[in-house]
Design a protein around this motif. Structure first.
Motif, mmCIF file in Angstrom:
data_model
loop_
_atom_site.group_PDB
_atom_site.id
_atom_site.type_symbol
_atom_site.label_atom_id
_atom_site.label_comp_id
_atom_site.label_asym_id
_atom_site.label_seq_id
_atom_site.Cartn_x
_atom_site.Cartn_y
_atom_site.Cartn_z
ATOM 1 N N LYS A 164 -2.905 -5.347 13.571
ATOM 2 C CA LYS A 164 -1.671 -4.562 13.532
ATOM 3 C C LYS A 164 -1.460 -3.850 12.197
ATOM 4 O O LYS A 164 -1.211 -2.641 12.174
ATOM 5 C CB LYS A 164 -0.465 -5.455 13.881
ATOM 6 N N PRO A 165 -1.545 -4.581 11.045
ATOM 7 C CA PRO A 165 -1.359 -3.866 9.774
ATOM 8 C C PRO A 165 -2.396 -2.768 9.549
ATOM 9 O O PRO A 165 -2.050 -1.689 9.041
ATOM 10 C CB PRO A 165 -1.484 -4.967 8.707
ATOM 11 N N LEU A 166 -3.632 -3.016 9.952
ATOM 12 C CA LEU A 166 -4.653 -1.972 9.789
ATOM 13 C C LEU A 166 -4.321 -0.770 10.656
ATOM 14 O O LEU A 166 -4.520 0.378 10.256
ATOM 15 C CB LEU A 166 -6.037 -2.511 10.158
ATOM 16 N N ARG A 167 -3.826 -1.035 11.870
ATOM 17 C CA ARG A 167 -3.436 0.080 12.745
ATOM 18 C C ARG A 167 -2.330 0.905 12.126
ATOM 19 O O ARG A 167 -2.373 2.134 12.147
ATOM 20 C CB ARG A 167 -2.942 -0.458 14.096
ATOM 21 N N ARG A 168 -1.347 0.213 11.544
ATOM 22 C CA ARG A 168 -0.228 0.952 10.923
ATOM 23 C C ARG A 168 -0.731 1.814 9.777
ATOM 24 O O ARG A 168 -0.311 2.965 9.629
ATOM 25 C CB ARG A 168 0.852 -0.016 10.442
ATOM 26 N N LEU A 169 -1.625 1.259 8.978
ATOM 27 C CA LEU A 169 -2.180 2.044 7.873
ATOM 28 C C LEU A 169 -2.966 3.231 8.404
ATOM 29 O O LEU A 169 -2.847 4.353 7.891
ATOM 30 C CB LEU A 169 -3.063 1.154 6.987
ATOM 31 N N ALA A 170 -3.739 3.007 9.445
ATOM 32 C CA ALA A 170 -4.535 4.090 10.032
ATOM 33 C C ALA A 170 -3.626 5.188 10.586
ATOM 34 O O ALA A 170 -3.907 6.376 10.427
ATOM 35 C CB ALA A 170 -5.461 3.546 11.114
ATOM 36 N N GLU A 171 -2.508 4.787 11.217
ATOM 37 C CA GLU A 171 -1.569 5.777 11.750
ATOM 38 C C GLU A 171 -0.952 6.627 10.643
ATOM 39 O O GLU A 171 -0.651 7.801 10.837
ATOM 40 C CB GLU A 171 -0.456 5.085 12.541
ATOM 41 N N MET A 172 -0.774 6.009 9.469
ATOM 42 C CA MET A 172 -0.241 6.752 8.319
ATOM 43 C C MET A 172 -1.245 7.744 7.750
ATOM 44 O O MET A 172 -0.887 8.606 6.951
ATOM 45 C CB MET A 172 0.118 5.780 7.188
ATOM 46 N N THR B 58 0.832 -1.204 0.000
ATOM 47 C CA THR B 58 0.000 0.000 0.000
ATOM 48 C C THR B 58 0.866 1.254 0.000
ATOM 49 O O THR B 58 0.610 2.191 -0.766
ATOM 50 C CB THR B 58 -0.947 -0.012 1.229
ATOM 51 N N VAL B 59 1.902 1.248 0.853
ATOM 52 C CA VAL B 59 2.821 2.386 0.892
ATOM 53 C C VAL B 59 3.464 2.588 -0.475
ATOM 54 O O VAL B 59 3.511 3.714 -0.991
ATOM 55 C CB VAL B 59 3.913 2.163 1.978
ATOM 56 N N ASP B 60 3.933 1.502 -1.094
ATOM 57 C CA ASP B 60 4.587 1.595 -2.403
ATOM 58 C C ASP B 60 3.638 2.170 -3.453
ATOM 59 O O ASP B 60 4.029 3.022 -4.253
ATOM 60 C CB ASP B 60 5.070 0.213 -2.867
ATOM 61 N N ILE B 61 2.417 1.676 -3.450
ATOM 62 C CA ILE B 61 1.453 2.121 -4.455
ATOM 63 C C ILE B 61 1.160 3.618 -4.286
ATOM 64 O O ILE B 61 1.126 4.373 -5.258
ATOM 65 C CB ILE B 61 0.159 1.266 -4.370
ATOM 66 N N LEU B 62 0.977 4.057 -3.047
ATOM 67 C CA LEU B 62 0.709 5.476 -2.799
ATOM 68 C C LEU B 62 1.896 6.325 -3.225
ATOM 69 O O LEU B 62 1.740 7.372 -3.868
ATOM 70 C CB LEU B 62 0.384 5.710 -1.318
ATOM 71 N N GLU B 63 3.110 5.852 -2.888
ATOM 72 C CA GLU B 63 4.298 6.641 -3.225
ATOM 73 C C GLU B 63 4.505 6.719 -4.728
ATOM 74 O O GLU B 63 4.801 7.790 -5.263
ATOM 75 C CB GLU B 63 5.533 6.054 -2.535
ATOM 76 N N ALA C 280 -19.367 -2.792 21.600
ATOM 77 C CA ALA C 280 -18.314 -2.274 22.482
ATOM 78 C C ALA C 280 -16.935 -2.543 21.877
ATOM 79 O O ALA C 280 -15.964 -1.851 22.162
ATOM 80 C CB ALA C 280 -18.421 -2.906 23.859
ATOM 81 N N ASN C 281 -16.870 -3.565 21.019
ATOM 82 C CA ASN C 281 -15.640 -3.958 20.365
ATOM 83 C C ASN C 281 -15.122 -2.914 19.391
ATOM 84 O O ASN C 281 -13.935 -2.870 19.065
ATOM 85 C CB ASN C 281 -15.926 -5.248 19.600
ATOM 86 N N LEU C 282 -16.044 -2.069 18.929
ATOM 87 C CA LEU C 282 -15.702 -1.056 17.937
ATOM 88 C C LEU C 282 -14.526 -0.203 18.379
ATOM 89 O O LEU C 282 -13.702 0.211 17.564
ATOM 90 C CB LEU C 282 -16.901 -0.131 17.701
ATOM 91 N N ARG C 283 -14.477 0.070 19.663
ATOM 92 C CA ARG C 283 -13.428 0.936 20.194
ATOM 93 C C ARG C 283 -12.036 0.392 19.928
ATOM 94 O O ARG C 283 -11.068 1.118 19.848
ATOM 95 C CB ARG C 283 -13.615 1.069 21.705
ATOM 96 N N ARG C 284 -11.946 -0.932 19.871
ATOM 97 C CA ARG C 284 -10.684 -1.625 19.706
ATOM 98 C C ARG C 284 -10.187 -1.581 18.252
ATOM 99 O O ARG C 284 -9.019 -1.806 17.975
ATOM 100 C CB ARG C 284 -10.933 -3.101 20.068
ATOM 101 N N LEU C 285 -11.117 -1.364 17.335
ATOM 102 C CA LEU C 285 -10.777 -1.458 15.917
ATOM 103 C C LEU C 285 -10.286 -0.112 15.382
ATOM 104 O O LEU C 285 -10.821 0.929 15.754
ATOM 105 C CB LEU C 285 -12.000 -1.903 15.105
ATOM 106 N N PRO C 286 -9.252 -0.149 14.513
ATOM 107 C CA PRO C 286 -8.707 1.112 13.987
ATOM 108 C C PRO C 286 -9.564 1.683 12.858
ATOM 109 O O PRO C 286 -9.046 2.087 11.829
ATOM 110 C CB PRO C 286 -7.327 0.703 13.493
ATOM 111 N N VAL C 287 -10.879 1.707 13.029
ATOM 112 C CA VAL C 287 -11.748 2.193 11.962
ATOM 113 C C VAL C 287 -12.201 3.619 12.234
ATOM 114 O O VAL C 287 -12.308 4.041 13.388
ATOM 115 C CB VAL C 287 -12.993 1.289 11.753
ATOM 116 N N SER C 288 -12.452 4.369 11.165
ATOM 117 C CA SER C 288 -12.945 5.736 11.328
ATOM 118 C C SER C 288 -14.292 5.933 10.646
ATOM 119 O O SER C 288 -14.884 6.994 10.753
ATOM 120 C CB SER C 288 -11.921 6.736 10.785
ATOM 121 N N ILE C 289 -14.763 4.911 9.928
ATOM 122 C CA ILE C 289 -16.026 5.025 9.202
ATOM 123 C C ILE C 289 -16.826 3.725 9.347
ATOM 124 O O ILE C 289 -16.266 2.632 9.235
ATOM 125 C CB ILE C 289 -15.764 5.281 7.694
ATOM 126 N N LEU C 290 -18.115 3.868 9.593
ATOM 127 C CA LEU C 290 -19.013 2.717 9.547
ATOM 128 C C LEU C 290 -19.815 2.807 8.263
ATOM 129 O O LEU C 290 -20.431 3.836 7.989
ATOM 130 C CB LEU C 290 -20.004 2.730 10.716
#
Ligand code: C2E
Ligand code: CA
Ligand code: CA
Ligand code: CA
Length: 284
Positions: free
Chosen positions: A166-174, A134-139, A191-201
């Motif tokens: 973990k990979p989703l978290r890294r992508l979200a941090e980027m 994903t990083v390569d494609i964006l770059e 309640a599990n939603l809080r744990r997930l690195p999602v920003s959109i439902l």
């Protein structure tokens, strides 16, 4: 005639046979189809419910099969997942879509708000090269991570452990947005939603469908209202899919949904259509 019951299991189901043969044929044809460039992508706009502006588009892959014509993803994505071809196919979809996003961003008046949504299958999610690819494609495309939203189904993340997240978290941090697709169909623990690195439902189309009747089912209204308020309290935006009528759009807007997608606005189509929509939006 009396013995007919005895051999009823031998009765052929020609349609089922044809389906099985096609499935087999499609599966074996998939790898060459990717090499031959038989896949193409249609884009469907994402529209802000508050002001009607186009905020992005979802990439939806199709297969122009030399014998069967245009096949929808439901016909071949499951086969591609089964054989593992989904990894190179998914990478191809991501690369095409990100390049397309660069073009739209170059033309769109409100470029920094324009996003491309790309579906990610569970096999891609567990593939070790996901983040690097994903990083390569964006770059390579010169596109900022915040132009990309990856859609992951709720069912793919049910019971997800830290290794999967973990990979989703890294992508979200980027800065890549992660959307939880088909939300409301997978019995996930809210309640599990809080744990997930999602920003959109992304609310599943079944909720939109229940807004079709007038007056809409009061229980469904309550459920959507509850999901929206929970989502907003967790800083998540809500997108609705499958909006086919103005009445549905209005109901969902009143319920507080943020963004909508569906035939009411536009069917999935070639990228030029998005140029027109986005430009029309920018000029008036
Ligand atoms: P999805 O992610 O839920 O995508 C939305 C589906 O709803 C699309 O079907 C879209 O054409 C359809 N749709 C949009 N607006 C309306 C509407 O107003 N009414 C109705 N009835 N339907 C609407 P499509 O294109 O056949 O895609 C089906 C599924 O295939 C997608 O469901 C997604 O899960 C999967 N898919 C599509 N492209 C890709 C891809 O590149 N990679 C992966 N892994 N999956 C993909
Ligand atoms: Ca999707
Ligand atoms: Ca969806
Ligand atoms: Ca769906």
């Amino acid at each position: 005639a009396k013995s007919a019951g005895g051999n009823r299991f031998e009765l052929a189901d020609p349609e089922a046979d044809a389906r099985a043969i096609t499935r087999h044929g499609l599966t074996t044809a998939l790898p060459a189809a990717l090499d031959r460039g038989e896949f193409f992508i249609e884009y469907q706009p994402l529209v802000h419910l508050g002001d009607g502006s186009v905020r992005g588009a979802e990439a939806l892959v199709r297969w122009l099969h030399p014998q069967h014509g245009v096949l929808g993803p439901d016909r071949f994505i499951p086969l591609a997942e089964h054989t593992g071809l989904i990894v190179p196919l998914g990478r191809w979809v991501l690369e095409q879509s990100v390049r397309q996003a660069r073009e739209w961003r170059a033309r769109h008046a409100d470029a920094e708000r324009f996003r491309i949504n790309v579906n990610l299958s569970p096999c891609q999610l567990t593939h070790p090269a996901l983040v690097q690819d994903t990083v390569d494609i964006l770059e390579r495309a010169g596109v900022e991570p915040d132009a990309l939203c990856l859609e992951v189904t709720e069912s793919a993340l049910i019971g997800a452990d830290d290794d999967l997240l973990k990979p989703l978290r890294r992508l979200a941090e980027m800065g890549v947005d992660i959307a939880l697709d088909d939300f409301g169909t997978g019995y996930s623990n809210l309640a599990n939603l809080r744990r997930l690195p999602v920003s959109i439902l992304k609310l599943d189309r079944s909720f939109t469908q229940s807004m079709q009747q007038f007056p809409a089912d009061p229980v469904d209204l309550k459920i959507v209202e509850g999901i929206v308020s929970l989502a907003h309290s967790l800083d998540l935006a809500v997108t609705v899919e499958g909006v086919e009528t103005g009445a549905q759009a209005e109901q969902l807007r009143i319920l507080g949904c943020d963004t909508a997608q569906g035939w009411y606005y536009a069917r999935p189509g070639p990228p030029e259509r998005l140029h027109q929509l986005a430009l029309a939006d920018a000029t008036g």
